[in-house]
Design a protein around this motif. Structure first.
Motif, PDB file in Angstrom:
ATOM      1  N   LYS A  37       0.785  -1.229   0.000  1.00  0.00           N
ATOM      2  CA  LYS A  37       0.000   0.000   0.000  1.00  0.00           C
ATOM      3  C   LYS A  37       0.817   1.279   0.000  1.00  0.00           C
ATOM      4  CE  LYS A  37      -4.257  -1.557   2.164  1.00  0.00           C
ATOM      5  NZ  LYS A  37      -5.228  -0.957   1.276  1.00  0.00           N
ATOM      6  N   HIS A  38       2.085   1.213   0.297  1.00  0.00           N
ATOM      7  CA  HIS A  38       2.803   2.461   0.462  1.00  0.00           C
ATOM      8  C   HIS A  38       4.265   2.276   0.083  1.00  0.00           C
ATOM      9  CE1 HIS A  38       3.113   6.443   2.369  1.00  0.00           C
ATOM     10  NE2 HIS A  38       4.375   6.092   2.452  1.00  0.00           N
ATOM     11  N   VAL A  39       4.724   3.089  -0.840  1.00  0.00           N
ATOM     12  CA  VAL A  39       6.139   3.033  -1.214  1.00  0.00           C
ATOM     13  C   VAL A  39       6.857   4.104  -0.388  1.00  0.00           C
ATOM     14  CG1 VAL A  39       7.746   3.103  -3.164  1.00  0.00           C
ATOM     15  CG2 VAL A  39       5.312   2.602  -3.554  1.00  0.00           C
ATOM     16  N   THR A  92       5.666   8.886  12.420  1.00  0.00           N
ATOM     17  CA  THR A  92       4.595   8.739  11.429  1.00  0.00           C
ATOM     18  C   THR A  92       4.717   7.332  10.828  1.00  0.00           C
ATOM     19  OG1 THR A  92       6.080   9.781   9.850  1.00  0.00           O
ATOM     20  CG2 THR A  92       4.404  11.202  10.831  1.00  0.00           C
ATOM     21  N   LEU A  93       4.393   6.375  11.645  1.00  0.00           N
ATOM     22  CA  LEU A  93       4.611   4.969  11.286  1.00  0.00           C
ATOM     23  C   LEU A  93       3.967   4.604   9.947  1.00  0.00           C
ATOM     24  CD1 LEU A  93       5.596   2.192  12.426  1.00  0.00           C
ATOM     25  CD2 LEU A  93       3.280   1.940  13.341  1.00  0.00           C
ATOM     26  N   GLY A  94       2.731   5.034   9.739  1.00  0.00           N
ATOM     27  CA  GLY A  94       2.032   4.742   8.481  1.00  0.00           C
ATOM     28  C   GLY A  94       1.983   3.248   8.229  1.00  0.00           C
ATOM     29  N   GLY A 136       7.037   3.283  17.346  1.00  0.00           N
ATOM     30  CA  GLY A 136       6.283   3.744  16.172  1.00  0.00           C
ATOM     31  C   GLY A 136       4.983   4.395  16.614  1.00  0.00           C
ATOM     32  N   LEU A 137       4.775   5.645  16.180  1.00  0.00           N
ATOM     33  CA  LEU A 137       3.543   6.357  16.551  1.00  0.00           C
ATOM     34  C   LEU A 137       2.675   6.550  15.320  1.00  0.00           C
ATOM     35  CD1 LEU A 137       5.074   9.382  18.538  1.00  0.00           C
ATOM     36  CD2 LEU A 137       4.693   7.040  19.320  1.00  0.00           C
ATOM     37  N   ASP A 138       1.385   6.470  15.503  1.00  0.00           N
ATOM     38  CA  ASP A 138       0.454   6.915  14.462  1.00  0.00           C
ATOM     39  C   ASP A 138      -0.861   7.256  15.123  1.00  0.00           C
ATOM     40  OD1 ASP A 138      -1.238   7.094  11.969  1.00  0.00           O
ATOM     41  OD2 ASP A 138       0.654   6.463  11.094  1.00  0.00           O
ATOM     42  N   ARG A 139      -1.525   8.287  14.576  1.00  0.00           N
ATOM     43  CA  ARG A 139      -2.829   8.671  15.118  1.00  0.00           C
ATOM     44  C   ARG A 139      -3.935   7.849  14.463  1.00  0.00           C
ATOM     45  NH1 ARG A 139      -2.924  14.934  13.246  1.00  0.00           N
ATOM     46  NH2 ARG A 139      -4.607  15.018  14.726  1.00  0.00           N
ATOM     47  N   ASP A 140      -3.579   7.062  13.458  1.00  0.00           N
ATOM     48  CA  ASP A 140      -4.555   6.283  12.697  1.00  0.00           C
ATOM     49  C   ASP A 140      -4.494   4.817  13.139  1.00  0.00           C
ATOM     50  OD1 ASP A 140      -5.979   4.860  10.818  1.00  0.00           O
ATOM     51  OD2 ASP A 140      -5.199   5.972   9.107  1.00  0.00           O
ATOM     52  N   THR A 141      -5.588   4.328  13.734  1.00  0.00           N
ATOM     53  CA  THR A 141      -5.579   2.966  14.268  1.00  0.00           C
ATOM     54  C   THR A 141      -5.465   1.920  13.149  1.00  0.00           C
ATOM     55  OG1 THR A 141      -7.969   3.247  14.390  1.00  0.00           O
ATOM     56  CG2 THR A 141      -6.760   3.332  16.464  1.00  0.00           C
ATOM     57  N   HIS A 171      -0.626   4.283  19.751  1.00  0.00           N
ATOM     58  CA  HIS A 171      -1.639   5.148  19.147  1.00  0.00           C
ATOM     59  C   HIS A 171      -1.532   6.520  19.808  1.00  0.00           C
ATOM     60  CE1 HIS A 171      -6.040   6.407  18.560  1.00  0.00           C
ATOM     61  NE2 HIS A 171      -5.389   6.602  17.440  1.00  0.00           N
ATOM     62  N   ALA A 172      -1.010   7.481  19.078  1.00  0.00           N
ATOM     63  CA  ALA A 172      -0.827   8.816  19.657  1.00  0.00           C
ATOM     64  C   ALA A 172      -0.698   9.839  18.542  1.00  0.00           C
ATOM     65  CB  ALA A 172       0.454   8.854  20.499  1.00  0.00           C
ATOM     66  N   VAL A 173      -1.076  11.067  18.857  1.00  0.00           N
ATOM     67  CA  VAL A 173      -0.715  12.190  17.998  1.00  0.00           C
ATOM     68  C   VAL A 173       0.718  12.513  18.383  1.00  0.00           C
ATOM     69  CG1 VAL A 173      -1.249  14.576  17.377  1.00  0.00           C
ATOM     70  CG2 VAL A 173      -3.097  12.994  17.974  1.00  0.00           C
ATOM     71  N   TYR A 174       1.573  12.792  17.407  1.00  0.00           N
ATOM     72  CA  TYR A 174       3.000  12.837  17.737  1.00  0.00           C
ATOM     73  C   TYR A 174       3.396  13.984  18.665  1.00  0.00           C
ATOM     74  CZ  TYR A 174       3.338  15.516  13.254  1.00  0.00           C
ATOM     75  OH  TYR A 174       3.168  16.386  12.226  1.00  0.00           O
ATOM     76  N   VAL A 217      -0.325  12.601   4.628  1.00  0.00           N
ATOM     77  CA  VAL A 217      -1.322  11.555   4.542  1.00  0.00           C
ATOM     78  C   VAL A 217      -0.676  10.334   3.886  1.00  0.00           C
ATOM     79  CG1 VAL A 217      -2.199  12.280   2.276  1.00  0.00           C
ATOM     80  CG2 VAL A 217      -3.785  11.399   3.941  1.00  0.00           C
ATOM     81  N   SER A 218      -1.139   9.132   4.244  1.00  0.00           N
ATOM     82  CA  SER A 218      -0.543   7.931   3.642  1.00  0.00           C
ATOM     83  C   SER A 218      -1.360   7.474   2.445  1.00  0.00           C
ATOM     84  CB  SER A 218      -0.478   6.807   4.679  1.00  0.00           C
ATOM     85  OG  SER A 218      -1.770   6.307   4.919  1.00  0.00           O
ATOM     86  N   SER A 219      -0.759   6.606   1.640  1.00  0.00           N
ATOM     87  CA  SER A 219      -1.479   6.054   0.485  1.00  0.00           C
ATOM     88  C   SER A 219      -2.708   5.280   0.973  1.00  0.00           C
ATOM     89  CB  SER A 219      -0.606   5.110  -0.310  1.00  0.00           C
ATOM     90  OG  SER A 219       0.671   5.611  -0.409  1.00  0.00           O
TER      91      SER A 219
HETATM   92  C1  LIG Z   1       3.116   9.516   4.911  1.00  0.00           C
HETATM   93  S1  LIG Z   1       2.512   8.399   6.048  1.00  0.00           S
HETATM   94  C2  LIG Z   1       3.953   7.602   6.665  1.00  0.00           C
HETATM   95  C3  LIG Z   1       4.416   6.459   5.820  1.00  0.00           C
HETATM   96  C4  LIG Z   1       5.554   5.638   6.400  1.00  0.00           C
HETATM   97  N1  LIG Z   1       6.775   6.398   6.500  1.00  0.00           N
HETATM   98  C5  LIG Z   1       5.763   4.377   5.603  1.00  0.00           C
HETATM   99  O1  LIG Z   1       6.882   4.172   5.079  1.00  0.00           O
HETATM  100  O2  LIG Z   1       4.850   3.563   5.507  1.00  0.00           O
HETATM  101  C6  LIG Z   1       2.087   9.434   7.369  1.00  0.00           C
HETATM  102  C7  LIG Z   1       1.442   8.727   8.536  1.00  0.00           C
HETATM  103  O3  LIG Z   1       1.588   9.574   9.655  1.00  0.00           O
HETATM  104  C8  LIG Z   1       0.397   9.635  10.363  1.00  0.00           C
HETATM  105  N2  LIG Z   1       0.363  10.947  10.984  1.00  0.00           N
HETATM  106  C9  LIG Z   1       0.273  12.134  10.360  1.00  0.00           C
HETATM  107  N3  LIG Z   1       0.263  13.130  11.257  1.00  0.00           N
HETATM  108  C10 LIG Z   1       0.381  12.534  12.477  1.00  0.00           C
HETATM  109  C11 LIG Z   1       0.436  13.036  13.813  1.00  0.00           C
HETATM  110  N4  LIG Z   1       0.364  14.336  14.057  1.00  0.00           N
HETATM  111  N5  LIG Z   1       0.583  12.151  14.819  1.00  0.00           N
HETATM  112  C12 LIG Z   1       0.655  10.832  14.578  1.00  0.00           C
HETATM  113  N6  LIG Z   1       0.585  10.285  13.343  1.00  0.00           N
HETATM  114  C13 LIG Z   1       0.457  11.138  12.311  1.00  0.00           C
HETATM  115  C14 LIG Z   1      -0.696   9.424   9.354  1.00  0.00           C
HETATM  116  O4  LIG Z   1      -1.837   8.876   9.985  1.00  0.00           O
HETATM  117  C15 LIG Z   1      -0.040   8.460   8.368  1.00  0.00           C
HETATM  118  O5  LIG Z   1      -0.327   7.131   8.693  1.00  0.00           O
END
Ligand SMILES: C[S@@+](CC[C@H](N)C(=O)[O-])C[C@H]1O[C@@H](n2cnc3c(N)ncnc32)[C@H](O)[C@@H]1O
Length: 328
Positions: A15-17, A43-45, A64-69, A90-93, A117-119
Protein backbone atom coordinates in the motif's frame (compact mmCIF):
# COMPACT_ATOMS: atom_id res chain seq x y z
CA UNK A 1 -16.85 0.01 7.92
CA UNK A 2 -13.69 -1.59 9.31
CA UNK A 3 -14.69 -4.77 7.48
CA UNK A 4 -15.03 -2.91 4.20
CA UNK A 5 -11.65 -1.23 4.66
CA UNK A 6 -10.07 -4.58 5.33
CA UNK A 7 -11.67 -6.02 2.21
CA UNK A 8 -10.00 -3.37 0.10
CA UNK A 9 -7.19 -5.49 1.29
CA UNK A 10 -3.56 -5.99 0.52
CA UNK A 11 -0.79 -5.92 3.03
CA UNK A 12 0.89 -2.80 4.34
CA UNK A 13 3.79 -3.56 2.01
CA UNK A 14 1.55 -3.25 -1.09
CA UNK A 15 0.00 0.00 0.00
CA UNK A 16 2.80 2.46 0.46
CA UNK A 17 6.14 3.03 -1.21
CA UNK A 18 8.43 4.73 1.34
CA UNK A 19 9.71 8.08 0.08
CA UNK A 20 13.49 8.73 -0.03
CA UNK A 21 14.06 5.43 1.75
CA UNK A 22 17.75 4.96 0.94
CA UNK A 23 18.64 8.54 1.82
CA UNK A 24 16.73 8.31 5.11
CA UNK A 25 18.55 5.11 6.05
CA UNK A 26 21.90 6.62 5.13
CA UNK A 27 21.30 9.76 7.19
CA UNK A 28 20.14 7.88 10.28
CA UNK A 29 22.64 4.98 10.10
CA UNK A 30 25.46 6.46 12.24
CA UNK A 31 23.00 7.09 15.08
CA UNK A 32 20.97 3.89 14.76
CA UNK A 33 23.94 1.52 14.60
CA UNK A 34 25.05 2.51 18.11
CA UNK A 35 24.64 -0.06 20.88
CA UNK A 36 21.14 -0.10 22.38
CA UNK A 37 19.92 2.56 19.93
CA UNK A 38 16.28 3.67 20.03
CA UNK A 39 14.49 5.41 17.15
CA UNK A 40 11.07 7.02 17.12
CA UNK A 41 9.18 6.78 13.84
CA UNK A 42 6.62 9.49 14.56
CA UNK A 43 4.60 8.74 11.43
CA UNK A 44 4.61 4.97 11.29
CA UNK A 45 2.03 4.74 8.48
CA UNK A 46 2.42 1.43 6.69
CA UNK A 47 5.72 0.84 8.48
CA UNK A 48 7.85 1.01 5.33
CA UNK A 49 10.62 3.17 6.77
CA UNK A 50 10.37 1.35 10.10
CA UNK A 51 10.76 -2.08 8.56
CA UNK A 52 13.87 -0.99 6.68
CA UNK A 53 15.44 0.56 9.81
CA UNK A 54 14.75 -2.58 11.87
CA UNK A 55 16.17 -4.81 9.14
CA UNK A 56 19.31 -2.68 8.77
CA UNK A 57 20.05 -2.45 12.51
CA UNK A 58 19.62 -5.74 14.41
CA UNK A 59 20.17 -4.08 17.81
CA UNK A 60 17.68 -1.25 17.22
CA UNK A 61 14.52 -0.69 19.27
CA UNK A 62 11.77 1.19 17.45
CA UNK A 63 8.93 3.27 18.87
CA UNK A 64 6.28 3.74 16.17
CA UNK A 65 3.54 6.36 16.55
CA UNK A 66 0.45 6.91 14.46
CA UNK A 67 -2.83 8.67 15.12
CA UNK A 68 -4.56 6.28 12.70
CA UNK A 69 -5.58 2.97 14.27
CA UNK A 70 -5.88 1.27 10.83
CA UNK A 71 -2.27 2.21 10.02
CA UNK A 72 -1.10 0.85 13.39
CA UNK A 73 -2.88 -2.44 12.79
CA UNK A 74 -1.43 -2.92 9.30
CA UNK A 75 2.05 -1.79 10.31
CA UNK A 76 1.83 -4.15 13.31
CA UNK A 77 1.20 -7.08 10.92
CA UNK A 78 4.10 -6.02 8.72
CA UNK A 79 6.50 -5.60 11.62
CA UNK A 80 5.48 -8.83 13.41
CA UNK A 81 8.92 -10.42 12.76
CA UNK A 82 10.42 -7.62 14.89
CA UNK A 83 7.81 -7.79 17.66
CA UNK A 84 10.40 -8.06 20.43
CA UNK A 85 12.06 -4.77 19.37
CA UNK A 86 9.07 -2.53 18.72
CA UNK A 87 6.56 -0.46 20.68
CA UNK A 88 3.65 0.74 18.55
CA UNK A 89 1.63 3.50 20.17
CA UNK A 90 -1.64 5.15 19.15
CA UNK A 91 -0.83 8.82 19.66
CA UNK A 92 -0.72 12.19 18.00
CA UNK A 93 3.00 12.84 17.74
CA UNK A 94 2.91 16.00 19.87
CA UNK A 95 2.38 13.59 22.79
CA UNK A 96 6.08 12.78 22.20
CA UNK A 97 7.35 13.50 25.72
CA UNK A 98 4.54 11.52 27.41
CA UNK A 99 5.02 8.53 25.12
CA UNK A 100 8.75 8.41 25.87
CA UNK A 101 8.14 8.85 29.61
CA UNK A 102 5.59 6.00 29.60
CA UNK A 103 8.20 3.76 28.00
CA UNK A 104 10.82 4.86 30.55
CA UNK A 105 12.96 6.54 27.89
CA UNK A 106 14.84 9.75 28.66
CA UNK A 107 16.59 10.14 25.32
CA UNK A 108 16.56 8.58 21.87
CA UNK A 109 19.08 8.17 19.06
CA UNK A 110 16.86 8.80 16.06
CA UNK A 111 13.66 10.57 15.08
CA UNK A 112 11.85 10.22 11.77
CA UNK A 113 8.92 12.24 10.45
CA UNK A 114 7.33 11.42 7.09
CA UNK A 115 4.53 13.95 7.26
CA UNK A 116 1.11 14.10 5.74
CA UNK A 117 -1.32 11.55 4.54
CA UNK A 118 -0.54 7.93 3.64
CA UNK A 119 -1.48 6.05 0.48
CA UNK A 120 -3.69 3.88 2.67
CA UNK A 121 -5.67 6.91 3.81
CA UNK A 122 -5.99 8.21 0.24
CA UNK A 123 -6.97 4.79 -1.10
CA UNK A 124 -9.65 4.14 1.50
CA UNK A 125 -12.31 6.13 -0.23
CA UNK A 126 -14.74 5.97 2.68
CA UNK A 127 -12.47 8.28 4.71
CA UNK A 128 -13.04 11.18 2.36
CA UNK A 129 -9.42 12.25 1.72
CA UNK A 130 -9.63 11.81 -2.05
CA UNK A 131 -11.68 14.18 -4.20
CA UNK A 132 -11.88 11.62 -7.00
CA UNK A 133 -14.53 9.58 -5.14
CA UNK A 134 -17.79 10.61 -3.58
CA UNK A 135 -17.54 9.89 0.14
CA UNK A 136 -18.52 11.39 3.50
CA UNK A 137 -16.52 14.57 4.14
CA UNK A 138 -14.49 13.08 6.97
CA UNK A 139 -10.67 13.44 6.50
CA UNK A 140 -9.78 12.59 10.09
CA UNK A 141 -6.48 10.72 10.31
CA UNK A 142 -7.64 9.50 13.71
CA UNK A 143 -11.15 8.16 13.10
CA UNK A 144 -11.91 8.85 16.79
CA UNK A 145 -11.10 12.58 16.61
CA UNK A 146 -14.02 14.94 17.16
CA UNK A 147 -13.98 17.25 14.09
CA UNK A 148 -14.59 16.22 10.47
CA UNK A 149 -14.21 18.16 7.23
CA UNK A 150 -18.01 18.47 7.11
CA UNK A 151 -17.92 20.18 10.54
CA UNK A 152 -15.40 22.70 9.22
CA UNK A 153 -17.45 23.40 6.10
CA UNK A 154 -20.75 23.71 7.95
CA UNK A 155 -19.67 25.75 10.97
CA UNK A 156 -16.71 28.05 10.12
CA UNK A 157 -17.44 31.66 9.21
CA UNK A 158 -16.64 32.82 5.67
CA UNK A 159 -13.47 34.67 6.75
CA UNK A 160 -12.19 31.70 8.70
CA UNK A 161 -12.90 29.35 5.80
CA UNK A 162 -11.11 31.68 3.41
CA UNK A 163 -8.10 31.84 5.74
CA UNK A 164 -7.90 28.04 5.89
CA UNK A 165 -8.12 27.70 2.10
CA UNK A 166 -5.64 30.49 1.43
CA UNK A 167 -3.07 29.50 4.06
CA UNK A 168 -3.14 25.72 3.93
CA UNK A 169 -4.22 25.26 0.34
CA UNK A 170 -2.52 28.31 -1.20
CA UNK A 171 -5.85 28.72 -3.01
CA UNK A 172 -6.04 31.94 -5.02
CA UNK A 173 -9.85 31.83 -5.10
CA UNK A 174 -10.20 31.26 -1.34
CA UNK A 175 -12.60 34.17 -0.75
CA UNK A 176 -14.83 33.21 -3.64
CA UNK A 177 -14.95 29.55 -2.62
CA UNK A 178 -15.65 30.41 1.04
CA UNK A 179 -18.55 32.65 0.03
CA UNK A 180 -19.98 29.89 -2.19
CA UNK A 181 -19.69 27.33 0.63
CA UNK A 182 -21.53 29.60 3.07
CA UNK A 183 -24.25 30.25 0.48
CA UNK A 184 -24.69 26.57 -0.37
CA UNK A 185 -24.74 25.28 3.20
CA UNK A 186 -27.72 27.52 3.96
CA UNK A 187 -29.74 25.33 1.60
CA UNK A 188 -28.48 22.12 3.17
CA UNK A 189 -25.38 21.20 5.24
CA UNK A 190 -22.48 19.54 3.42
CA UNK A 191 -22.17 15.81 4.02
CA UNK A 192 -20.47 14.32 0.95
CA UNK A 193 -17.48 15.23 -1.16
CA UNK A 194 -19.21 15.14 -4.58
CA UNK A 195 -21.26 18.25 -3.74
CA UNK A 196 -18.14 20.14 -2.65
CA UNK A 197 -16.24 19.02 -5.77
CA UNK A 198 -19.13 20.25 -7.96
CA UNK A 199 -19.11 23.60 -6.12
CA UNK A 200 -15.38 23.89 -6.78
CA UNK A 201 -15.83 23.10 -10.48
CA UNK A 202 -18.48 25.83 -10.60
CA UNK A 203 -16.43 28.39 -8.63
CA UNK A 204 -12.79 28.00 -9.70
CA UNK A 205 -12.37 29.58 -13.15
CA UNK A 206 -11.76 26.95 -15.83
CA UNK A 207 -8.76 28.90 -17.15
CA UNK A 208 -6.86 28.39 -13.87
CA UNK A 209 -7.05 24.60 -14.22
CA UNK A 210 -4.33 24.59 -16.86
CA UNK A 211 -1.75 25.70 -14.30
CA UNK A 212 -3.44 24.93 -10.98
CA UNK A 213 -4.46 21.30 -11.59
CA UNK A 214 -7.75 19.84 -10.38
CA UNK A 215 -9.97 22.57 -8.89
CA UNK A 216 -10.53 20.48 -5.73
CA UNK A 217 -6.87 19.68 -5.01
CA UNK A 218 -6.01 22.73 -2.91
CA UNK A 219 -9.32 22.90 -1.01
CA UNK A 220 -9.08 19.22 -0.04
CA UNK A 221 -5.49 19.67 1.13
CA UNK A 222 -6.46 22.71 3.18
CA UNK A 223 -9.41 20.97 4.83
CA UNK A 224 -7.27 17.96 5.71
CA UNK A 225 -4.61 20.14 7.33
CA UNK A 226 -7.26 22.04 9.31
CA UNK A 227 -9.21 18.92 10.40
CA UNK A 228 -6.03 17.31 11.72
CA UNK A 229 -4.43 20.56 13.02
CA UNK A 230 -1.35 19.34 11.21
CA UNK A 231 0.74 22.51 11.48
CA UNK A 232 -0.07 23.11 15.16
CA UNK A 233 1.02 19.63 16.18
CA UNK A 234 4.16 19.86 14.05
CA UNK A 235 5.07 23.17 15.66
CA UNK A 236 4.73 21.56 19.10
CA UNK A 237 6.56 18.32 18.38
CA UNK A 238 9.72 19.66 16.74
CA UNK A 239 11.21 21.18 19.93
CA UNK A 240 10.19 18.09 21.91
CA UNK A 241 11.81 15.74 19.41
CA UNK A 242 15.01 17.80 19.24
CA UNK A 243 15.16 18.01 23.06
CA UNK A 244 14.96 14.24 23.37
CA UNK A 245 17.85 13.42 21.01
CA UNK A 246 21.05 12.14 22.63
CA UNK A 247 24.38 13.61 21.56
CA UNK A 248 25.11 11.96 18.20
CA UNK A 249 21.36 11.40 17.72
CA UNK A 250 19.85 12.29 14.34
CA UNK A 251 16.53 13.56 13.08
CA UNK A 252 15.10 13.34 9.55
CA UNK A 253 11.94 15.19 8.53
CA UNK A 254 10.17 14.82 5.20
CA UNK A 255 7.61 17.57 4.50
CA UNK A 256 5.14 17.81 1.65
CA UNK A 257 3.89 21.36 2.17
CA UNK A 258 5.87 24.61 2.08
CA UNK A 259 4.56 25.70 5.50
CA UNK A 260 5.67 22.42 7.08
CA UNK A 261 9.10 22.73 5.50
CA UNK A 262 9.44 26.31 6.70
CA UNK A 263 8.66 25.21 10.26
CA UNK A 264 11.27 22.48 10.10
CA UNK A 265 13.84 24.86 8.64
CA UNK A 266 13.23 27.35 11.47
CA UNK A 267 13.28 24.74 14.22
CA UNK A 268 16.61 23.42 12.95
CA UNK A 269 18.04 26.92 12.45
CA UNK A 270 17.23 27.78 16.08
CA UNK A 271 19.28 24.86 17.33
CA UNK A 272 22.20 25.08 14.91
CA UNK A 273 23.05 28.64 15.98
CA UNK A 274 25.86 29.39 18.36
CA UNK A 275 24.64 30.54 21.81
CA UNK A 276 27.77 32.59 22.47
CA UNK A 277 26.88 36.31 22.62
CA UNK A 278 27.58 37.79 19.17
CA UNK A 279 29.99 40.42 20.49
CA UNK A 280 32.42 37.82 21.90
CA UNK A 281 35.33 36.95 19.62
CA UNK A 282 35.54 33.27 20.64
CA UNK A 283 32.99 30.58 21.34
CA UNK A 284 32.20 30.34 25.05
CA UNK A 285 32.66 26.78 26.32
CA UNK A 286 29.28 25.03 26.35
CA UNK A 287 27.69 27.73 24.21
CA UNK A 288 28.36 26.23 20.80
CA UNK A 289 25.47 25.06 18.64
CA UNK A 290 23.52 22.07 19.96
CA UNK A 291 22.91 20.67 16.46
CA UNK A 292 24.52 20.63 13.04
CA UNK A 293 22.66 20.36 9.76
CA UNK A 294 23.17 17.18 7.76
CA UNK A 295 21.47 18.51 4.62
CA UNK A 296 22.19 21.61 2.57
CA UNK A 297 18.83 23.28 2.25
CA UNK A 298 16.02 20.85 1.57
CA UNK A 299 16.75 17.71 -0.41
CA UNK A 300 14.30 16.63 -3.12
CA UNK A 301 13.53 13.25 -4.66
CA UNK A 302 15.15 12.34 -7.97
CA UNK A 303 13.26 12.18 -11.25
CA UNK A 304 13.23 8.40 -11.30
CA UNK A 305 11.68 8.15 -7.84
CA UNK A 306 9.05 10.75 -8.70
CA UNK A 307 8.13 8.81 -11.83
CA UNK A 308 7.69 5.62 -9.82
CA UNK A 309 6.00 7.30 -6.84
CA UNK A 310 4.14 10.58 -7.47
CA UNK A 311 3.97 11.25 -3.69
CA UNK A 312 7.71 11.93 -3.83
CA UNK A 313 7.18 14.92 -6.14
CA UNK A 314 6.61 17.42 -3.34
CA UNK A 315 8.93 16.00 -0.67
CA UNK A 316 11.46 18.26 1.08
CA UNK A 317 13.87 16.41 3.35
CA UNK A 318 15.91 18.04 6.11
CA UNK A 319 18.12 16.35 8.69
CA UNK A 320 20.20 17.35 11.70
CA UNK A 321 22.46 15.80 14.33
CA UNK A 322 22.89 16.73 17.98
CA UNK A 323 26.50 17.74 18.63
CA UNK A 324 26.20 19.12 22.16
CA UNK A 325 23.75 19.53 25.00
CA UNK A 326 22.73 22.61 26.96
CA UNK A 327 25.53 24.43 28.76
CA UNK A 328 27.43 21.28 29.65
C1 LIG B 1 3.12 9.52 4.91
S1 LIG B 1 2.51 8.40 6.05
C2 LIG B 1 3.95 7.60 6.67
C3 LIG B 1 4.42 6.46 5.82
C4 LIG B 1 5.55 5.64 6.40
N1 LIG B 1 6.78 6.40 6.50
C5 LIG B 1 5.76 4.38 5.60
O1 LIG B 1 6.88 4.17 5.08
O2 LIG B 1 4.85 3.56 5.51
C6 LIG B 1 2.09 9.43 7.37
C7 LIG B 1 1.44 8.73 8.54
O3 LIG B 1 1.59 9.57 9.66
C8 LIG B 1 0.40 9.64 10.36
N2 LIG B 1 0.36 10.95 10.98
C9 LIG B 1 0.27 12.13 10.36
N3 LIG B 1 0.26 13.13 11.26
C10 LIG B 1 0.38 12.53 12.48
C11 LIG B 1 0.44 13.04 13.81
N4 LIG B 1 0.36 14.34 14.06
N5 LIG B 1 0.58 12.15 14.82
C12 LIG B 1 0.65 10.83 14.58
N6 LIG B 1 0.58 10.29 13.34
C13 LIG B 1 0.46 11.14 12.31
C14 LIG B 1 -0.70 9.42 9.35
O4 LIG B 1 -1.84 8.88 9.99
C15 LIG B 1 -0.04 8.46 8.37
O5 LIG B 1 -0.33 7.13 8.69
Amino acid sequence: MAEQRHDQGGSARDKHVPVLLDRTLELLAPALSREGAVVVDATLGMGGHSEAMLAAHPGLTLVGLDRDTDALRLAGERLAPYASRIHLVHAVYDEWADVLADLGLTEVDGALFDLGVSSLQLDETARGFAYAHDAPLDMRMDPGAPRTAADVLNTYGADELARVLRTYGEEKFAGKIAAAIVRERQKEPFTNSARLVQLLYDTVPAASRRTGGHPAKRTFQALRIEVNAELDVLDRVLPAALDSLAVGGRIVVMSYHSLEDRMVKRAFADRTKSRTPVDLPVELPGHGPEFRLLTRGAELAGEQEIEANPRAASVRLRAAERVGRGNA
